[in-house]
Design a protein around this motif. Sequence first.
Motif: not given
Length: 313
Positions: A17-32
Amino acid sequence: MLYLERVGTFLPQDSLSVRELGGPLGLTEGQVLLFSRILGLNRIAVAPDLDLADLLTAAGEDALGDTDRDEVRYLLHAHTMQHTGPPSRHLLENVRLKLGLRHASVVSLSHLNCVMGLHALQIARYLLHGAPPQHKALIVTGDKILSHRLRLIPDTTLLGEAAAGCVVGTDPRGDRVIGRALTVHGKFYQCLDCPDPLRAEYKQRYVELLGQAMAAAIEDAGCDPASIAAVLPHNVNRLSWKKICGALGIPADRVFLDNVPKLGHCYTSDPFINLAAVRDGGRVAAGDLVLMAGAGMGAAFAATVVQLGEGIR
């Protein structure tokens, strides 16, 4: 005349999921939330246990079916990333051997980024020009993501792993290529490293430039935009297509976006994956016109108009 005789795909069973990738990619909550709620991404295809040769071989097998493999004289790999593996690995030669293409020469194609697959159709046309009518080329598309950095285009899309294959030749039962266009705007050659003013200009002109390439392909085909039964785009996101189609006079509901939330943007494979999907789903029929389109950073824009045939069984 060039025909897409068979199109095959390899879609991995795994996804994140986008959220699962958020951590490794360093995404902020807004970017998710940007990627998921505004750009329309949900699951991103991943194939952690397969290497690139596995992806390409699987897609090639699906495309070849019961094709006489001795008639395939060219194996073309269209890829986005310029370097797919160490030369010592002989990647494409290994794929050729696995597919049993005894008489095929291998060609690797890049430098147009995510529209290389569409332009590979034109290169196959050149290679087959003047050849015996039974000769064919197999185009395989796909990239392996070896670093999380390669999974993200900031504020634009998340990239997945999938592959496609396409047997092209002269059998009129296939899908006939009737129009094409390719434009390259070299001022944006630095891609994500462009200075801020150029990056802003690219974002501002993106819809215009992609629309121009699509319009040029339709003009080359000599058809009416309203006659396009389906637009088969790259799966970058859902955001821009209503505006592009409105400018061209194509109803927005003819853009096939079903794979955007399922796969993410799978580099240069997207239009071929989408062509297989609309045929398998019964959304198009023999005689219909479809428009395959995409953009590659750098910046290249390509489109191809295909009239669907009865299919080869």
